[in-house]
Enzyme design. Structure first.
Site, PDB file in Angstrom:
ATOM      1  CD  GLN A  92      -8.347  -4.275  -3.429  1.00  0.00           C
ATOM      2  OE1 GLN A  92      -7.925  -4.377  -2.274  1.00  0.00           O
ATOM      3  NE2 GLN A  92      -9.434  -4.877  -3.849  1.00  0.00           N
TER       4      GLN A  92
ATOM      5  CG  HIS B 272      -5.696  -3.244   1.916  1.00  0.00           C
ATOM      6  ND1 HIS B 272      -5.271  -2.195   1.155  1.00  0.00           N
ATOM      7  CD2 HIS B 272      -6.504  -3.985   1.130  1.00  0.00           C
ATOM      8  CE1 HIS B 272      -5.806  -2.286  -0.046  1.00  0.00           C
ATOM      9  NE2 HIS B 272      -6.567  -3.364  -0.095  1.00  0.00           N
TER      10      HIS B 272
ATOM     11  CB  CYS C 155      -2.199  -0.389   6.233  1.00  0.00           C
ATOM     12  SG  CYS C 155      -3.339  -0.302   4.863  1.00  0.00           S
TER      13      CYS C 155
ATOM     14  CB  CYS D 140      -0.975  -0.034   1.166  1.00  0.00           C
ATOM     15  SG  CYS D 140      -0.632   1.059   2.506  1.00  0.00           S
ATOM     16  CD  GLU D 141      -0.535   5.356  -3.805  1.00  0.00           C
ATOM     17  OE1 GLU D 141      -0.016   4.805  -4.796  1.00  0.00           O
ATOM     18  OE2 GLU D 141      -1.214   6.385  -3.877  1.00  0.00           O
TER      19      GLU D 141
HETATM   20 ZN   LIG Z   1      -2.198   1.469   3.947  1.00  0.00          ZN
END
Ligand SMILES: [Zn+2]
Length: 213
Positions: free
Chosen positions: A136, A164, A166, A95-96
């Site tokens: 995503q 995810h 995160c 994830c960016e």
């Molecule tokens: Zn994230």
């Protein structure tokens, strides 16, 4: 969904802008100190080099051109005009926003118009976009739009289901939560029968919105 133009070329930093390996390793030592540990203790001495090597693997997609991967197509399909579906393409991305893993699977389909592409190329296409910093939703659009632009089929469908880290290991801590995103183009967008057929093939209900598994 807003249209994000597919990147025909790797969105890599210019070679001059990319730091060298020792600068990257030094950044990892800074993060170790930020976490509260000592990068000079024995167990951590080789960690910066390992992390930088891992990054080369995690982010190899910046060095590859998805358009080039898809450019070799086959026209001899003996009139095959049904949908081509590759389901459960496992991928690992990052994830960016937090640079932690997004792990999931992609389902990619298209309705050929004269040309088909080698099936391994669909998996490569997913990998190239997965091995970049992602959200995503963007990854879903990039895969669908690149396939649509290069192959010019009658339709493209991409569904991604992913967890995810995160969300599962920090922040709201919701293990097991899965995000589902989709992009339907051409016949998959305009023809509900085609769309339902695809969703049934990948094991999602075609009856309603894509909000249940
Ligand atoms: Zn994230």
């Amino acid at each position: 969904m807003a249209s994000i133009p597919p990147e025909g070329h790797p969105e890599a930093a210019e070679p001059a802008a990319r730091p060298d390996r020792s600068a990257a390793e030094s950044a990892v030592r800074t993060l170790i100190r930020w976490a509260g540990d000592d990068p000079t203790r024995e167990g951590l001495l080789d960690t910066p080099a390992r992390v930088v090597r891992a990054y080369e693997e995690f982010f190899a997609g910046y060095r590859e051109d998805p358009v080039q991967i898809l450019s070799r197509t086959f026209a001899e399909v003996d009139g095959y005009d049904e949908m081509v579906v590759m389901s459960d393409i496992r991928f690992e991305s990052h994830c960016e926003h937090h640079m932690v893993p997004i792990i999931g699977k992609a389902h990619v389909a298209y309705l050929p118009d004269r040309r088909v592409v080698g099936i391994s190329k669909l998996a490569r296409l997913v990998d190239i976009y997965a091995r970049r910093l992602q959200i995503q939703e963007k990854m879903t659009v990039q895969i669908a739009d690149t396939l649509n632009d290069v192959l010019e089929p009658k339709g493209v469908a991409v569904v991604i289901e992913a967890a995810h880290q995160c969300m599962t290991t920090r922040g709201v801590h919701k293990p097991g939560a899965t995000l589902i995103t989709s992009r339907m183009l051409g016949a998959f967008r305009s023809n509900s029968t085609t769309r339902r057929e695809f969703l049934a093939m990948i094991g999602l209900t075609g009856a309603g919105p894509l909000n249940n598994t």
